[in-house]
Scaffold this active site. Structure first.
Site, PDB file in Angstrom:
ATOM      1  N   ARG A  79       8.785  11.670 -20.653  1.00  0.00           N
ATOM      2  CA  ARG A  79       8.232  10.866 -19.559  1.00  0.00           C
ATOM      3  C   ARG A  79       8.692  11.411 -18.212  1.00  0.00           C
ATOM      4  NH1 ARG A  79       9.418   4.932 -19.893  1.00  0.00           N
ATOM      5  NH2 ARG A  79       7.847   4.791 -18.259  1.00  0.00           N
TER       6      ARG A  79
ATOM      7  N   ASP B 161       8.814   5.153 -11.529  1.00  0.00           N
ATOM      8  CA  ASP B 161       8.393   6.558 -11.342  1.00  0.00           C
ATOM      9  C   ASP B 161       8.742   7.154  -9.978  1.00  0.00           C
ATOM     10  OD1 ASP B 161       4.926   5.370 -11.078  1.00  0.00           O
ATOM     11  OD2 ASP B 161       6.486   5.491  -9.530  1.00  0.00           O
TER      12      ASP B 161
ATOM     13  N   HIS C 255      12.670  -2.762 -12.073  1.00  0.00           N
ATOM     14  CA  HIS C 255      12.965  -2.248 -13.426  1.00  0.00           C
ATOM     15  C   HIS C 255      13.723  -0.930 -13.402  1.00  0.00           C
ATOM     16  CE1 HIS C 255       9.292  -4.790 -14.871  1.00  0.00           C
ATOM     17  NE2 HIS C 255      10.376  -5.508 -14.711  1.00  0.00           N
TER      18      HIS C 255
ATOM     19  N   CYS D 188      29.558   9.302 -20.847  1.00  0.00           N
ATOM     20  CA  CYS D 188      30.026   8.833 -19.536  1.00  0.00           C
ATOM     21  C   CYS D 188      31.372   9.485 -19.198  1.00  0.00           C
ATOM     22  CB  CYS D 188      30.176   7.313 -19.601  1.00  0.00           C
ATOM     23  SG  CYS D 188      30.960   6.576 -18.167  1.00  0.00           S
TER      24      CYS D 188
ATOM     25  N   THR E 152      -1.116  -4.423 -11.731  1.00  0.00           N
ATOM     26  CA  THR E 152      -0.248  -4.954 -12.777  1.00  0.00           C
ATOM     27  C   THR E 152      -1.013  -5.945 -13.645  1.00  0.00           C
ATOM     28  OG1 THR E 152       1.840  -6.083 -13.292  1.00  0.00           O
ATOM     29  CG2 THR E 152       0.688  -6.814 -11.307  1.00  0.00           C
TER      30      THR E 152
ATOM     31  N   ASN F  83      -7.194  -4.653  -8.636  1.00  0.00           N
ATOM     32  CA  ASN F  83      -7.099  -4.227 -10.028  1.00  0.00           C
ATOM     33  C   ASN F  83      -8.531  -4.151 -10.559  1.00  0.00           C
ATOM     34  OD1 ASN F  83      -6.697  -4.004 -12.833  1.00  0.00           O
ATOM     35  ND2 ASN F  83      -4.826  -5.247 -12.748  1.00  0.00           N
TER      36      ASN F  83
ATOM     37  N   ALA G 281      -6.934   1.123  -7.068  1.00  0.00           N
ATOM     38  CA  ALA G 281      -6.085   0.996  -5.873  1.00  0.00           C
ATOM     39  C   ALA G 281      -6.269   2.176  -4.919  1.00  0.00           C
ATOM     40  CB  ALA G 281      -4.623   0.916  -6.315  1.00  0.00           C
TER      41      ALA G 281
END
Ligand code: OAD
Length: 235
Positions: free
Chosen positions: A53, A91, A106, A137, A178, A203, A221
């Site tokens: 991704r 993103d 998020h 870590c 959304t 949308n 959009a």
């Protein structure tokens, strides 16, 4: 206020969240990969999915919709109006376009954190060779993961508080791209409506919010947002 979802990045070539996954990952649903349980069971598969991704999103560029929101933010500032962009997307395309007042509900796929202690790490997960094992870590030796919210995880408290507070006294709310399938994001525009605000949705398809929204622009959009901002700029 603006609330955006994956649809605003669709015209940048980033598949939306609920669009079918393709190729190697078609047999998995995001719910099976973006969760603490999946990461505990098979961390390497989850990290490989995120490497895929990240590589996909790294090739994406902001589209005219992202750029229109930068112009809208500038217009609001010039007119002494508050502006805040709440995004469910991870993103980084709003930041790349130049938006400043952003709440990342998020998280952000280009940031890395420790799954155990939560410490952010300057480590590019896309560059990690997973053949050498899962990166750990530096502070507590826990496993590293993308700094994004997984299914079943709580949202970053500061981001959530800001979103609730600002949505409660917003007089104009733009909802872009959304499905409003997940809470609490889906409730932010409703809170504005209940406090007398106006909500406009952009949308091409209807969403869970559509029946309650003041106005809809059923267009992509990338076309509708620049036209709307141009109209606002012309007053
Ligand atoms: P979805 O994939 O659920 O919805 C994308 C929406 O974008 C759909 O309503 C599409 O109709 C719309 N859309 C598609 N192309 C568009 C375009 N060109 N212009 C405008 N809209 C377009 O993605 P989200 O609503 O963002 O959460 O999903 C919300 C959250 O659900 C995600 O952030 C993720 C997921 O669980 C987490 O990862 C925590």
């Amino acid at each position: 206020m603006v609330l955006t979802g994956a649809g605003i990045s669709a015209e940048s070539g980033v598949p939306t969240f609920r669009e079918a996954q393709e190729g190697l990952w078609a047999k998995y649903s995001p719910e099976e990969l973006a969760s603490p349980k999946a990461f505990q069971q098979h961390p390497e598969i989850v990290l490989r999915w995120y490497q895929w991704r990240i590589s996909l999103i790294s090739q994406a560029r902001p589209n005219p919709a992202h750029q229109a929101l930068v112009q809208l933010e500038d217009l609001c500032i010039r007119e002494g109006k508050r502006f805040l962009l709440i995004t469910q997307n991870v993103d980084n395309l709003h930041q790349a376009a130049g938006s400043q007042q952003i709440v990342e509900l998020h998280g952000n796929i280009f940031r890395t954190r420790c799954h155990h202690c939560g410490t952010r790490q300057e480590r590019n997960l896309a560059a990690v060779d997973l053949e050498e094992g899962i990166p750990h870590c530096q502070q507590c030796q826990g496993l590293l993961r993308p700094d994004v919210v997984w299914f079943g995880e709580t949202l970053p408290a500061a981001a959530l508080n800001t979103a609730w507070e600002q949505s409660a006294n917003s007089d104009f709310y733009l909802v872009v791209g959304t499905s409003a399938a997940v809470e609490p994001a889906a409730s932010f525009p409703i809170l504005a409506l209940e406090n007398g605000g106006t909500v406009l949705e952009i949308n091409p398809n209807s969403s869970n919010l559509s029946p309650r929204i003041s106005y809809r622009l059923p267009h992509p959009a990338g076309a509708a947002l620049p036209a709307l901002v141009q109209a606002l700029q012309q007053g």
